[in-house]
Design a protein around this motif. Structure first.
Motif, PDB file in Angstrom:
ATOM      1  N   ARG A  10       0.846  -1.200   0.000  1.00 25.98           N
ATOM      2  CA  ARG A  10       0.000   0.000   0.000  1.00 25.98           C
ATOM      3  C   ARG A  10       0.879   1.246   0.000  1.00 25.98           C
ATOM      4  N   GLY A  11       0.534   2.169  -0.904  1.00 25.35           N
ATOM      5  CA  GLY A  11       1.330   3.380  -1.010  1.00 25.35           C
ATOM      6  C   GLY A  11       0.476   4.620  -1.159  1.00 25.35           C
ATOM      7  N   VAL A  12       1.096   5.747  -0.841  1.00 27.77           N
ATOM      8  CA  VAL A  12       0.482   7.058  -1.016  1.00 27.77           C
ATOM      9  C   VAL A  12       1.480   7.917  -1.768  1.00 27.77           C
ATOM     10  N   MET A  13       1.006   8.556  -2.852  1.00 32.17           N
ATOM     11  CA  MET A  13       1.859   9.473  -3.594  1.00 32.17           C
ATOM     12  C   MET A  13       1.169  10.831  -3.633  1.00 32.17           C
ATOM     13  N   ARG A  14       1.813  11.809  -2.992  1.00 37.90           N
ATOM     14  CA  ARG A  14       1.297  13.178  -2.983  1.00 37.90           C
ATOM     15  C   ARG A  14       2.001  13.939  -4.097  1.00 37.90           C
ATOM     16  N   GLU A  15       1.193  14.621  -4.928  1.00 36.43           N
ATOM     17  CA  GLU A  15       1.732  15.334  -6.080  1.00 36.43           C
ATOM     18  C   GLU A  15       1.375  16.819  -5.978  1.00 36.43           C
ATOM     19  N   HIS A  16       2.345  17.674  -6.308  1.00 38.11           N
ATOM     20  CA  HIS A  16       2.092  19.111  -6.444  1.00 38.11           C
ATOM     21  C   HIS A  16       2.605  19.525  -7.817  1.00 38.11           C
ATOM     22  N   PHE A  17       1.701  20.102  -8.633  1.00 33.12           N
ATOM     23  CA  PHE A  17       2.039  20.533  -9.983  1.00 33.12           C
ATOM     24  C   PHE A  17       2.006  22.052 -10.080  1.00 33.12           C
ATOM     25  N   ASP A  18       2.957  22.622 -10.824  1.00 37.81           N
ATOM     26  CA  ASP A  18       2.944  24.029 -11.200  1.00 37.81           C
ATOM     27  C   ASP A  18       2.902  24.089 -12.719  1.00 37.81           C
ATOM     28  N   ARG A  57      -3.812   7.020  -3.751  1.00 31.34           N
ATOM     29  CA  ARG A  57      -3.733   5.926  -2.800  1.00 31.34           C
ATOM     30  C   ARG A  57      -3.672   4.654  -3.639  1.00 31.34           C
ATOM     31  N   LEU A  58      -2.563   3.954  -3.534  1.00 27.74           N
ATOM     32  CA  LEU A  58      -2.272   2.821  -4.412  1.00 27.74           C
ATOM     33  C   LEU A  58      -2.206   1.523  -3.626  1.00 27.74           C
ATOM     34  N   GLU A  59      -2.634   0.461  -4.271  1.00 25.70           N
ATOM     35  CA  GLU A  59      -2.518  -0.878  -3.690  1.00 25.70           C
ATOM     36  C   GLU A  59      -2.083  -1.835  -4.784  1.00 25.70           C
ATOM     37  N   LEU A  60      -1.012  -2.579  -4.505  1.00 28.21           N
ATOM     38  CA  LEU A  60      -0.485  -3.553  -5.461  1.00 28.21           C
ATOM     39  C   LEU A  60      -0.874  -4.955  -5.041  1.00 28.21           C
ATOM     40  N   VAL A  98     -13.422   9.097 -10.704  1.00 29.05           N
ATOM     41  CA  VAL A  98     -14.790   8.595 -10.662  1.00 29.05           C
ATOM     42  C   VAL A  98     -14.656   7.078 -10.564  1.00 29.05           C
ATOM     43  N   GLY A  99     -14.733   6.562  -9.350  1.00 31.15           N
ATOM     44  CA  GLY A  99     -14.479   5.139  -9.119  1.00 31.15           C
ATOM     45  C   GLY A  99     -12.987   4.874  -9.058  1.00 31.15           C
ATOM     46  N   PRO A 100     -12.592   3.659  -8.690  1.00 33.28           N
ATOM     47  CA  PRO A 100     -11.171   3.334  -8.592  1.00 33.28           C
ATOM     48  C   PRO A 100     -10.558   3.091  -9.968  1.00 33.28           C
ATOM     49  N   GLY A 101      -9.249   3.318 -10.043  1.00 37.64           N
ATOM     50  CA  GLY A 101      -8.491   2.982 -11.241  1.00 37.64           C
ATOM     51  C   GLY A 101      -7.952   1.573 -11.117  1.00 37.64           C
ATOM     52  N   ALA A 102      -7.687   0.944 -12.245  1.00 37.44           N
ATOM     53  CA  ALA A 102      -7.165  -0.425 -12.238  1.00 37.44           C
ATOM     54  C   ALA A 102      -6.055  -0.533 -13.269  1.00 37.44           C
ATOM     55  N   GLY A 103      -5.066  -1.358 -12.951  1.00 33.74           N
ATOM     56  CA  GLY A 103      -3.958  -1.532 -13.884  1.00 33.74           C
ATOM     57  C   GLY A 103      -3.106  -2.721 -13.525  1.00 33.74           C
ATOM     58  N   ARG A 104      -1.918  -2.726 -14.135  1.00 29.07           N
ATOM     59  CA  ARG A 104      -0.999  -3.837 -13.930  1.00 29.07           C
ATOM     60  C   ARG A 104       0.410  -3.386 -14.229  1.00 29.07           C
ATOM     61  N   ARG A 127      -4.435  -1.096  -7.978  1.00 32.42           N
ATOM     62  CA  ARG A 127      -5.712  -0.417  -7.696  1.00 32.42           C
ATOM     63  C   ARG A 127      -5.343   0.974  -7.219  1.00 32.42           C
ATOM     64  N   ALA A 128      -6.013   1.987  -7.791  1.00 39.71           N
ATOM     65  CA  ALA A 128      -5.673   3.375  -7.470  1.00 39.71           C
ATOM     66  C   ALA A 128      -6.925   4.164  -7.139  1.00 39.71           C
ATOM     67  N   GLU A 129      -6.794   5.049  -6.170  1.00 31.35           N
ATOM     68  CA  GLU A 129      -7.872   5.960  -5.805  1.00 31.35           C
ATOM     69  C   GLU A 129      -7.286   7.352  -5.640  1.00 31.35           C
ATOM     70  N   ALA A 130      -8.083   8.359  -5.979  1.00 30.54           N
ATOM     71  CA  ALA A 130      -7.756   9.766  -5.753  1.00 30.54           C
ATOM     72  C   ALA A 130      -9.081  10.508  -5.682  1.00 30.54           C
ATOM     73  N   ASP A 131      -9.083  11.662  -5.051  1.00 26.09           N
ATOM     74  CA  ASP A 131     -10.333  12.375  -4.826  1.00 26.09           C
ATOM     75  C   ASP A 131     -11.015  12.813  -6.124  1.00 26.09           C
ATOM     76  N   ASP A 132     -10.257  13.028  -7.197  1.00 25.03           N
ATOM     77  CA  ASP A 132     -10.876  13.477  -8.446  1.00 25.03           C
ATOM     78  C   ASP A 132     -11.163  12.337  -9.422  1.00 25.03           C
TER      79      ASP A 132
END
Length: 186
Positions: A81-89, A101-104, A118-124, A111-116
């Motif tokens: 389980r991981g958390v990646m905080r991003e700040h963009f300019d 918020r990531l889960e492998l 719509v539902g969880p993301g999925a990948g590999r 499996r990925a979640e973020a506040d923006d």
């Protein structure tokens, strides 16, 4: 058949050919298994850990650069389980913050979640690449649209991660992002 009928038929055939090309030979035709034998092995827990610098561009629907950006990320993991905080300019003067918020899974699933989202993301993740698919809601000032996104991250031999993403609305590409992410050594 009337002239308009032939024009309509020609347009339909061209559209079908473009869609077939995209599915068989374009960005969307890639699958994680295409990268299974390539090394070094991409592991999000290793290559997206700690402080990370990011630089990139966003292309608009006509292929021209619409925006340039830099980013500062901080990623931490506890097991799978991981958390990646991003700040963009952005070159517009705007900034943006996001927290993933990531889960492998032990099989390489993501499996990925973020506040923006719509539902969880999925990948590999597999071999030297990782793919993540999700739906994102743009901020109101950007129209508030919901876009389907496919992120591909490729691990370069020197440890740099190259990210290529496509954003689609109703199946039509409306933007593309290319960025590099480099870990910052303490």
């Amino acid at each position: 058949m009337e002239v308009l009928g032939w024009i309509g038929l020609g347009a339909a055939v061209m559209l079908a050919l473009v869609l077939v090309k995209e599915r068989l030979a374009g960005f969307g035709a890639q699958v994680p298994e295409d990268y299974a034998g390539l090394g070094p092995q991409f592991d999000l827990r290793e290559h997206l850990r700690g402080p990370i610098k990011c630089e990139g561009v966003i292309y608009g629907p006509l292929g021209r650069v619409a925006s340039r950006f830099t980013g500062d990320f901080e990623a931490s993991w506890q097991g799978n389980r991981g958390v990646m905080r991003e700040h963009f300019d952005y070159d517009s003067g705007n900034s943006q913050d996001r927290e993933w918020r990531l889960e492998l899974g032990n099989d390489g699933s993501i499996r990925a979640e973020a506040d923006d989202l719509v539902g969880p993301g999925a990948g590999r993740q597999l071999g030297a690449a990782a793919r993540l698919c999700y739906r994102i809601r743009l901020p109101k000032e950007a129209g508030g649209h919901v876009l389907s996104v496919t992120d591909w991250m490729y691990l370069a031999p020197n440890g740099v991660v190259v990210n290529r993403s496509q954003f689609r609305k109703f199946g039509i590409k409306v933007a593309e992002l290319v960025a590099v992410m480099r870990r910052v050594e303490a």
